[in-house]
Design a protein around this motif. Structure first.
Motif, PDB file in Angstrom:
ATOM      1  N   ALA A 169       0.808  -1.224   0.000  1.00  0.00           N
ATOM      2  CA  ALA A 169       0.000   0.000   0.000  1.00  0.00           C
ATOM      3  C   ALA A 169       0.840   1.272   0.000  1.00  0.00           C
ATOM      4  O   ALA A 169       0.380   2.322  -0.465  1.00  0.00           O
ATOM      5  CB  ALA A 169      -0.921   0.013   1.222  1.00  0.00           C
ATOM      6  N   LEU A 170       2.066   1.201   0.516  1.00  0.00           N
ATOM      7  CA  LEU A 170       2.914   2.383   0.648  1.00  0.00           C
ATOM      8  C   LEU A 170       4.192   2.166  -0.147  1.00  0.00           C
ATOM      9  O   LEU A 170       5.010   1.321   0.203  1.00  0.00           O
ATOM     10  CB  LEU A 170       3.239   2.648   2.126  1.00  0.00           C
ATOM     11  CG  LEU A 170       2.024   2.771   3.068  1.00  0.00           C
ATOM     12  CD1 LEU A 170       2.492   2.888   4.514  1.00  0.00           C
ATOM     13  CD2 LEU A 170       1.164   3.966   2.671  1.00  0.00           C
ATOM     14  N   GLY A 171       4.362   2.966  -1.208  1.00  0.00           N
ATOM     15  CA  GLY A 171       5.456   2.718  -2.134  1.00  0.00           C
ATOM     16  C   GLY A 171       6.693   3.558  -1.943  1.00  0.00           C
ATOM     17  O   GLY A 171       7.677   3.380  -2.674  1.00  0.00           O
ATOM     18  N   SER A 172       6.691   4.483  -0.999  1.00  0.00           N
ATOM     19  CA  SER A 172       7.859   5.339  -0.785  1.00  0.00           C
ATOM     20  C   SER A 172       7.905   5.776   0.669  1.00  0.00           C
ATOM     21  O   SER A 172       6.909   5.675   1.393  1.00  0.00           O
ATOM     22  CB  SER A 172       7.794   6.580  -1.682  1.00  0.00           C
ATOM     23  OG  SER A 172       6.724   7.431  -1.282  1.00  0.00           O
ATOM     24  N   VAL A 173       9.065   6.272   1.083  1.00  0.00           N
ATOM     25  CA  VAL A 173       9.188   6.744   2.457  1.00  0.00           C
ATOM     26  C   VAL A 173       8.298   7.958   2.693  1.00  0.00           C
ATOM     27  O   VAL A 173       7.788   8.168   3.806  1.00  0.00           O
ATOM     28  CB  VAL A 173      10.668   7.055   2.805  1.00  0.00           C
ATOM     29  CG1 VAL A 173      11.171   8.265   2.019  1.00  0.00           C
ATOM     30  CG2 VAL A 173      10.848   7.257   4.304  1.00  0.00           C
ATOM     31  N   GLU A 178       3.421  10.170   5.323  1.00  0.00           N
ATOM     32  CA  GLU A 178       2.050  10.678   5.218  1.00  0.00           C
ATOM     33  C   GLU A 178       1.090   9.751   5.952  1.00  0.00           C
ATOM     34  O   GLU A 178       0.143  10.206   6.609  1.00  0.00           O
ATOM     35  CB  GLU A 178       1.657  10.794   3.747  1.00  0.00           C
ATOM     36  CG  GLU A 178       0.274  11.391   3.535  1.00  0.00           C
ATOM     37  CD  GLU A 178      -0.053  11.554   2.055  1.00  0.00           C
ATOM     38  OE1 GLU A 178      -1.229  11.869   1.757  1.00  0.00           O
ATOM     39  OE2 GLU A 178       0.836  11.361   1.215  1.00  0.00           O
ATOM     40  N   TRP A 179       1.315   8.445   5.856  1.00  0.00           N
ATOM     41  CA  TRP A 179       0.469   7.464   6.550  1.00  0.00           C
ATOM     42  C   TRP A 179       0.597   7.620   8.057  1.00  0.00           C
ATOM     43  O   TRP A 179      -0.399   7.554   8.774  1.00  0.00           O
ATOM     44  CB  TRP A 179       0.878   6.063   6.111  1.00  0.00           C
ATOM     45  CG  TRP A 179       0.119   4.954   6.764  1.00  0.00           C
ATOM     46  CD1 TRP A 179      -1.133   4.495   6.458  1.00  0.00           C
ATOM     47  CD2 TRP A 179       0.572   4.133   7.848  1.00  0.00           C
ATOM     48  NE1 TRP A 179      -1.478   3.459   7.282  1.00  0.00           N
ATOM     49  CE2 TRP A 179      -0.464   3.209   8.142  1.00  0.00           C
ATOM     50  CE3 TRP A 179       1.747   4.090   8.598  1.00  0.00           C
ATOM     51  CZ2 TRP A 179      -0.349   2.254   9.151  1.00  0.00           C
ATOM     52  CZ3 TRP A 179       1.865   3.145   9.600  1.00  0.00           C
ATOM     53  CH2 TRP A 179       0.823   2.244   9.875  1.00  0.00           C
ATOM     54  N   ILE A 180       1.812   7.848   8.531  1.00  0.00           N
ATOM     55  CA  ILE A 180       2.012   8.050   9.965  1.00  0.00           C
ATOM     56  C   ILE A 180       1.343   9.327  10.423  1.00  0.00           C
ATOM     57  O   ILE A 180       0.666   9.362  11.455  1.00  0.00           O
ATOM     58  CB  ILE A 180       3.521   8.083  10.307  1.00  0.00           C
ATOM     59  CG1 ILE A 180       4.153   6.716  10.043  1.00  0.00           C
ATOM     60  CG2 ILE A 180       3.729   8.494  11.771  1.00  0.00           C
ATOM     61  CD1 ILE A 180       5.660   6.691  10.225  1.00  0.00           C
ATOM     62  N   LEU A 199      10.733   1.946   9.192  1.00  0.00           N
ATOM     63  CA  LEU A 199       9.557   1.169   8.796  1.00  0.00           C
ATOM     64  C   LEU A 199       9.551   0.944   7.292  1.00  0.00           C
ATOM     65  O   LEU A 199       9.282  -0.172   6.822  1.00  0.00           O
ATOM     66  CB  LEU A 199       8.278   1.890   9.234  1.00  0.00           C
ATOM     67  CG  LEU A 199       6.958   1.214   8.866  1.00  0.00           C
ATOM     68  CD1 LEU A 199       6.879  -0.204   9.429  1.00  0.00           C
ATOM     69  CD2 LEU A 199       5.773   2.040   9.361  1.00  0.00           C
ATOM     70  N   TYR A 200       9.868   1.986   6.513  1.00  0.00           N
ATOM     71  CA  TYR A 200       9.878   1.839   5.061  1.00  0.00           C
ATOM     72  C   TYR A 200      10.916   0.817   4.620  1.00  0.00           C
ATOM     73  O   TYR A 200      10.665   0.033   3.687  1.00  0.00           O
ATOM     74  CB  TYR A 200      10.141   3.171   4.381  1.00  0.00           C
ATOM     75  CG  TYR A 200      10.269   3.034   2.879  1.00  0.00           C
ATOM     76  CD1 TYR A 200       9.194   2.593   2.109  1.00  0.00           C
ATOM     77  CD2 TYR A 200      11.481   3.297   2.231  1.00  0.00           C
ATOM     78  CE1 TYR A 200       9.308   2.430   0.733  1.00  0.00           C
ATOM     79  CE2 TYR A 200      11.603   3.138   0.865  1.00  0.00           C
ATOM     80  CZ  TYR A 200      10.517   2.706   0.120  1.00  0.00           C
ATOM     81  OH  TYR A 200      10.638   2.543  -1.235  1.00  0.00           O
ATOM     82  N   ALA A 201      12.066   0.783   5.283  1.00  0.00           N
ATOM     83  CA  ALA A 201      13.087  -0.207   4.931  1.00  0.00           C
ATOM     84  C   ALA A 201      12.542  -1.622   5.112  1.00  0.00           C
ATOM     85  O   ALA A 201      12.783  -2.507   4.282  1.00  0.00           O
ATOM     86  CB  ALA A 201      14.331   0.002   5.792  1.00  0.00           C
ATOM     87  N   ASP A 202      11.786  -1.835   6.181  1.00  0.00           N
ATOM     88  CA  ASP A 202      11.162  -3.138   6.398  1.00  0.00           C
ATOM     89  C   ASP A 202      10.123  -3.448   5.324  1.00  0.00           C
ATOM     90  O   ASP A 202      10.036  -4.572   4.823  1.00  0.00           O
ATOM     91  CB  ASP A 202      10.494  -3.169   7.774  1.00  0.00           C
ATOM     92  CG  ASP A 202      11.386  -3.784   8.839  1.00  0.00           C
ATOM     93  OD1 ASP A 202      12.589  -3.941   8.575  1.00  0.00           O
ATOM     94  OD2 ASP A 202      10.878  -4.100   9.931  1.00  0.00           O
ATOM     95  N   LEU A 203       9.315  -2.443   4.973  1.00  0.00           N
ATOM     96  CA  LEU A 203       8.267  -2.652   3.974  1.00  0.00           C
ATOM     97  C   LEU A 203       8.862  -2.972   2.610  1.00  0.00           C
ATOM     98  O   LEU A 203       8.382  -3.876   1.901  1.00  0.00           O
ATOM     99  CB  LEU A 203       7.379  -1.408   3.877  1.00  0.00           C
ATOM    100  CG  LEU A 203       6.681  -0.931   5.160  1.00  0.00           C
ATOM    101  CD1 LEU A 203       5.716   0.193   4.845  1.00  0.00           C
ATOM    102  CD2 LEU A 203       5.954  -2.081   5.844  1.00  0.00           C
ATOM    103  N   ARG A 204       9.889  -2.240   2.237  1.00  0.00           N
ATOM    104  CA  ARG A 204      10.529  -2.472   0.938  1.00  0.00           C
ATOM    105  C   ARG A 204      11.126  -3.877   0.875  1.00  0.00           C
ATOM    106  O   ARG A 204      10.991  -4.578  -0.132  1.00  0.00           O
ATOM    107  CB  ARG A 204      11.611  -1.416   0.704  1.00  0.00           C
ATOM    108  CG  ARG A 204      12.274  -1.515  -0.669  1.00  0.00           C
ATOM    109  CD  ARG A 204      13.214  -0.354  -0.895  1.00  0.00           C
ATOM    110  NE  ARG A 204      14.214  -0.275   0.162  1.00  0.00           N
ATOM    111  CZ  ARG A 204      15.119   0.693   0.255  1.00  0.00           C
ATOM    112  NH1 ARG A 204      15.116   1.684  -0.632  1.00  0.00           N
ATOM    113  NH2 ARG A 204      16.006   0.691   1.226  1.00  0.00           N
ATOM    114  N   ALA A 205      11.779  -4.292   1.962  1.00  0.00           N
ATOM    115  CA  ALA A 205      12.365  -5.630   1.997  1.00  0.00           C
ATOM    116  C   ALA A 205      11.277  -6.706   1.949  1.00  0.00           C
ATOM    117  O   ALA A 205      11.430  -7.734   1.281  1.00  0.00           O
ATOM    118  CB  ALA A 205      13.212  -5.789   3.254  1.00  0.00           C
TER     119      ALA A 205
END
Length: 274
Positions: A169-173, A178-180, A199-205
Motif C-alpha cells: 500500500a505504501l510505495g515510498s518513504v 504521510e500514513w504516519i 519502517l519503510y526499509a522493512d516494507l521495501r524488503a
C-alpha cells in the motif's frame, strides 16, 4: 499473549475519541450505533452506568439507545442486569463471517499450519492503521494459545501481517510519513519500528522477498511470519496468513525455513496472477 484493543475507552475504530465532547454530539442513529460498538467491547456485559461513563452521553440517552437495540434483538440483559450483545446480532455476525469466501477457503490451511507448527495461525486484513483478524486457528489442545480473537485488532506497523500489507500500500518513504501523519506510532516493544525510514526499509524488503515478519515487535516473546493471500484480487493481496509463535518454542528461523512448505499450502491463493 497477543494484544487486541482493550475496552479502555481510548479510541474508536477510526482512531477518534470515544469519550467526551465528540460522542456527546452524537445524534439519532449515530448514538445508537455508538452504544452498539461500545457494547461489543464487553463480552461479559456492561452496566448502564459503565456505558454512560465511557460513551460520555447522558444516562437517559444511553438507556434509550439500549432500548432500541433490545427491541431489534441486537442487545439483551443478562441475569445480573448487565447489557450484552443480543442473539440477533450474533446470528448476523456469524452468518456474515462464515460466508466470507476467504475465510471458507483459508480455514483448512490455517488448521494445517496450526497443527504443523503447534502455534497459532491467523488470516488478517488491513484497516487503516490497524490489522483485523478475520480468522484464527489455535494449536492442538494442551499447547499454549495466544489471546488474539477474530475481530481483534493490532497496530499494522508492529505486526508481520500489517507490515506485509503496508508494503503493497505504501510505495515510498514519503507515503509512509504521510500514513504516519502527526500521530506517533505506538512503540509496543523496544523492537517496534516507529520511525518512517526504518519502517519503510522493512516494507521495501518485505515486498521484495514476498513475505514479512515481526521479530518480537508487537509483543516480547512472540514472533510472526506472514505471507500474502490473493483471495479477491489477482494482483493486490486481500490479506495475509501468518503463523504467530512463542520465540522460545518456535524460532523465526524455523518459520522462515518452512516458507516453501507454507507457500505450497497456500497454492494459487498465495500467488499473484498477472
Amino acid at each position: 499473549m497477543e494484544h487486541t484493543q482493550p475496552p479502555d475507552g481510548s479510541t474508536d475504530l477510526g482512531g477518534k475519541s470515544r469519550t467526551g465532547a465528540d460522542s456527546g454530539r452524537l445524534v439519532g442513529s449515530d448514538r445508537v450505533l455508538a452504544v452498539l460498538k461500545e457494547l461489543a467491547r464487553y463480552p461479559d456485559g456492561a452496566g448502564l452506568e459503565e456505558l454512560t461513563r465511557v460513551i460520555g452521553s447522558p444516562k437517559p440517552t444511553v438507556h434509550r439507545a439500549l432500548g432500541a437495540l433490545r427491541r431489534a434483538g441486537l442487545a439483551d440483559r443478562d441475569e445480573h442486569g448487565r447489557y450484552v450483545l443480543g442473539d440477533e446480532f450474533l446470528r448476523m455476525a456469524f452468518a456474515h463471517h462464515e460466508a466470507r469466501p476467504e475465510h471458507v477457503r483459508l480455514h483448512p490451511i490455517l488448521e494445517t499450519l496450526a497443527v504443523r507448527f503447534g502455534e497459532t495461525a491467523h488470516y488478517a486484513v488491513l484497516d487503516g492503521r490497524e490489522i483485523v483478524y478475520r480468522a484464527k486457528v489455535d494449536p492442538p489442545t494442551g499447547a499454549f494459545r495466544l489471546s488474539s480473537t477474530v475481530g481483534g485488532r493490532n497496530p499494522a506497523h508492529a505486526t508481520g501481517v500489517g507490515k506485509l500489507l503496508l508494503a503493497y500500500a505504501l510505495g515510498s518513504v514519503e507515503e509512509v510519513r504521510e500514513w504516519i501523519g502527526a500521530t506517533e506510532l505506538e512503540r509496543r516493544t523496544a523492537r517496534t519500528r516507529c520511525d518512517a525510514a526504518a519502517l519503510y526499509a522493512d516494507l521495501r524488503a518485505a515486498r521484495a522477498r514476498g513475505y514479512a515478519f515481526d521479530d518480537q515487535e508487537n509483543e516480547t516473546g512472540v514472533n510472526c511470519l506472514a505471507l500474502p493471500v490473493y483471495a479477491t484480487s489477482p494482483t493486490v493481496p486481500s490479506g495475509a496468513v501468518s503463523v504467530s509463535a512463542l520465540a522460545c518454542r518456535t524460532s523465526l528461523a524455523a518459520l522462515t525455513d518452512a516458507l516453501d512448505e507454507i507457500r505450497a499450502l497456500l497454492g494459487p491463493l498465495g500467488e499473484p496472477h498477472r
